[in-house]
Design a protein around this motif. Structure first.
Motif, mmCIF file in Angstrom:
data_model
loop_
_atom_site.group_PDB
_atom_site.id
_atom_site.type_symbol
_atom_site.label_atom_id
_atom_site.label_comp_id
_atom_site.label_asym_id
_atom_site.label_seq_id
_atom_site.Cartn_x
_atom_site.Cartn_y
_atom_site.Cartn_z
ATOM 1 N N THR A 122 52.603 3.398 70.186
ATOM 2 C CA THR A 122 52.872 4.187 69.255
ATOM 3 C C THR A 122 52.585 5.844 69.548
ATOM 4 O O THR A 122 51.814 6.337 69.779
ATOM 5 C CB THR A 122 52.343 4.198 67.852
ATOM 6 O OG1 THR A 122 50.675 4.052 67.227
ATOM 7 C CG2 THR A 122 52.706 2.074 67.534
ATOM 8 N N ASN A 131 51.932 9.199 68.347
ATOM 9 C CA ASN A 131 50.175 9.744 67.008
ATOM 10 C C ASN A 131 50.845 11.263 67.475
ATOM 11 O O ASN A 131 49.753 11.871 66.408
ATOM 12 C CB ASN A 131 49.482 9.293 67.855
ATOM 13 C CG ASN A 131 49.062 10.053 69.196
ATOM 14 O OD1 ASN A 131 49.253 11.248 70.032
ATOM 15 N ND2 ASN A 131 47.385 9.782 69.550
ATOM 16 N N GLN A 162 50.025 6.177 72.687
ATOM 17 C CA GLN A 162 48.393 5.906 71.876
ATOM 18 C C GLN A 162 48.638 4.358 72.143
ATOM 19 O O GLN A 162 49.801 3.406 71.264
ATOM 20 C CB GLN A 162 48.215 6.367 70.946
ATOM 21 C CG GLN A 162 46.761 5.230 70.080
ATOM 22 C CD GLN A 162 46.287 5.475 68.546
ATOM 23 O OE1 GLN A 162 46.780 7.780 68.337
ATOM 24 N NE2 GLN A 162 45.825 5.035 67.727
ATOM 25 N N ILE A 170 47.910 0.537 70.554
ATOM 26 C CA ILE A 170 47.157 0.309 69.094
ATOM 27 C C ILE A 170 46.388 -1.291 69.250
ATOM 28 O O ILE A 170 45.421 -1.201 69.222
ATOM 29 C CB ILE A 170 48.021 -0.276 68.023
ATOM 30 C CG1 ILE A 170 49.361 1.246 68.008
ATOM 31 C CG2 ILE A 170 48.300 -0.545 66.945
ATOM 32 C CD1 ILE A 170 48.590 2.682 67.310
ATOM 33 N N ILE A 185 49.500 -0.308 61.626
ATOM 34 C CA ILE A 185 49.624 0.361 62.706
ATOM 35 C C ILE A 185 48.300 2.037 61.652
ATOM 36 O O ILE A 185 49.543 2.250 60.371
ATOM 37 C CB ILE A 185 51.040 1.358 62.740
ATOM 38 C CG1 ILE A 185 51.388 -0.096 63.961
ATOM 39 C CG2 ILE A 185 50.882 2.515 63.353
ATOM 40 C CD1 ILE A 185 52.737 0.106 64.226
ATOM 41 N N GLU A 197 48.375 7.713 61.361
ATOM 42 C CA GLU A 197 47.857 8.461 61.700
ATOM 43 C C GLU A 197 48.418 8.341 63.364
ATOM 44 O O GLU A 197 48.462 9.443 63.811
ATOM 45 C CB GLU A 197 46.553 10.212 61.813
ATOM 46 C CG GLU A 197 45.375 8.298 62.288
ATOM 47 C CD GLU A 197 44.834 7.550 60.424
ATOM 48 O OE1 GLU A 197 44.232 6.473 61.185
ATOM 49 O OE2 GLU A 197 45.571 7.986 59.236
ATOM 50 N N ALA A 198 48.205 7.444 63.470
ATOM 51 C CA ALA A 198 49.048 6.680 64.865
ATOM 52 C C ALA A 198 50.272 6.196 65.095
ATOM 53 O O ALA A 198 51.003 6.674 66.580
ATOM 54 C CB ALA A 198 48.114 5.642 65.481
#
Length: 462
Positions: A42, A44, A49, A51, A80, A83-84
């Motif tokens: 994802t 971020n 990032q 996950i 999720i 913040e990501a």
């Protein structure tokens, strides 16, 4: 010798170059992953990032070791953190990549905004287990005021104190059990004492961890050696102080680090709040605690509109593999290679290009991904309801589909076909069942499934 090429029993190809002649060469198999599940990345706000993996609940055609194949679920909700997943240009961006030696069949992908009070963490009921498969549920974990009850004592099968290893998510696990490289461990246990908790016999056990998957060939070889692999079961003490099994299959995290919940309401058989978890899988628990409320938490789920989904070849993210396999594999999205140590499974895959129509509903019209493929997903960030004061927004990604690895003892591991479908009784399915052959699905196969498997590794000589 310019090159010696080894194809290991798991299908991985290893090239050894410039070996001297007239000398015995001892070649060790390189520690690499071959099959697992699709990976989720994802945006971020700074980078993509990693996950976790997805569809670990749906290992299509995987041998259970007894001449049969694992029954599989087909949908999974991936948590999720807010913040990501940050908006960029008014859109949320998610990547689903096929990094390993397998075929992924993606039938539906939905992004859901999960709004809830900031002082409460939300846990889903997702996990890998035998039927009946877990129903979709949410549990709320109060982050303050003693909402998490950690064990007052925790010991492993050797009696060692492992309480500190389970007190927070820090990638430190009770890992003293003996294991081999295939994913088989000695029978091992955790004994947890929650003291005076759950006086009303209402409790949910929350566990964060990961499993180093054993493949189908490992399950088969273990059965042939009369050493069956045992999924974790849970015991409590009765009034006489004897351990009694109250949950035959408590489930496991479906692959890379995830959080699972085990509802223990009404399961305690005495005043004791001691819990024992037993298995011989390579399970690594990072954090374990109880909550005393199994009621649905205050939360709001809102669908996020998919703008586009594009299927294309991307390659393979740089993988970080622990030499003793005592840490979960990590993947660096920014470092990518166009080649792998295997060729994709033979067969026809979904043609590259737009696939949002295929992912809109669970209708057996799937986007079929091979090794090195990626689906680039974009969702509209605007239009979501405003957050109430004191609330925060996380997300759930619903992925419906299956993943089939190329293990030698996986059913139809060397072909994309036969295609799975939701109404099949099992996989491989019996002769009186077949993939839908109505006009819509016939047109789907004719229009979309037209791309032959890539050839990433060429022969040493033509």
């Amino acid at each position: 010798v310019d090159t010696v090429r080894i194809t290991w029993p798991n299908g991985l190809i290893q090239n050894e170059t410039r070996l001297p002649v007239n000398r015995l060469a001892a070649i060790k198999e390189a520690p690499r992953l071959s099959g697992s599940c699709p990976m989720i990345f994802t945006w971020n706000g700074e980078r993509f990032q990693f996950i976790t993996d997805v569809l670990g609940v749906a290992p299509l055609g995987a041998s259970s070791g007894d001449g049969q194949y694992f029954p599989v679920d087909h949908d999974e909700y991936v948590s999720i953190p807010g913040e990501a997943l940050q908006a960029r240009g008014g859109e949320y961006e998610i990547r689903v990549t096929e990094e390993l030696r397998e075929v992924s069949y993606l039938d539906q992908i939905r992004l859901l905004a999960l709004d809830h009070p900031a002082g409460v963490a939300i846990v889903t009921n997702e996990k890998f287990k035998s039927p009946p498969f877990p129903e979709f549920r949410l549990f709320g974990v109060e982050l303050r005021n003693g909402g998490r009850v950690y064990p007052v004592s925790a010991r492993d099968q050797r009696g060692a104190d492992v309480r500190a290893a389970l007190a927070q998510r820090d990638r430190v696990y009770p890992d003293s059990f003996r294991r081999d490289q295939t994913g088989i461990a000695e029978m091992h246990r955790l004994d947890l004492d929650f003291g005076n908790a759950a006086r009303a016999n209402r409790a949910v056990l929350i566990l964060n961890g990961w499993v180093d998957w054993a493949d189908g060939s490992t399950f088969l070889s273990a059965t042939q050696a009369h050493h069956d692999l045992t999924f974790p079961y849970l015991q409590v003490k009765d009034a006489a102080g004897n351990w009694r099994t109250v949950v035959e299959d408590m489930g496991i995290p479906a692959g890379k680090p995830k959080t699972i919940a085990v509802d223990l309401t009404g399961k305690f058989l005495s005043a004791s709040r001691e819990v024992r978890i037993v298995t011989n899988l390579c399970l690594y628990w990072d954090e374990i605690f109880l909550i005393e409320n199994s009621a649905p938490p205050e939360a709001r789920l809102t669908g996020v509109e998919m703008i586009a989904a594009d299927l294309h070849f991307r390659g393979f993210s740089k993988a970080a593999i622990h030499p003793e396999r005592k840490q979960p594999e990590g993947f660096d999205y920014a470092r990518v290679s166009a080649t792998s140590m295997w060729n994709p499974t033979p067969g026809n895959y979904t043609r590259y290009g737009a696939v949002e129509k295929l992912l809109a509903a669970a209708d057996d019209r799937m986007a079929i991904l091979g090794s090195g493929d990626e689906v680039q997903l974009r969702f509209r960030a605007a239009g979501l309801p405003e957050l109430p004061v004191g609330w925060k927004r996380d997300f759930l990604l619903l992925v419906d589909g299956w993943a089939k690895d190329a293990d030698a003892n996986t059913a139809f591991s060397q072909s994309v076909l036969p295609l799975p479908f939701h109404s099949m009784s099992r996989y491989p399915y019996p002769a009186d069942e077949h993939f839908p052959d109505d006009g819509e699905h016939t047109q789907y196969r004719r229009e979309y499934n037209t791309r032959p498997a890539l050839r990433l590794i060429r022969r040493l000589s033509e």
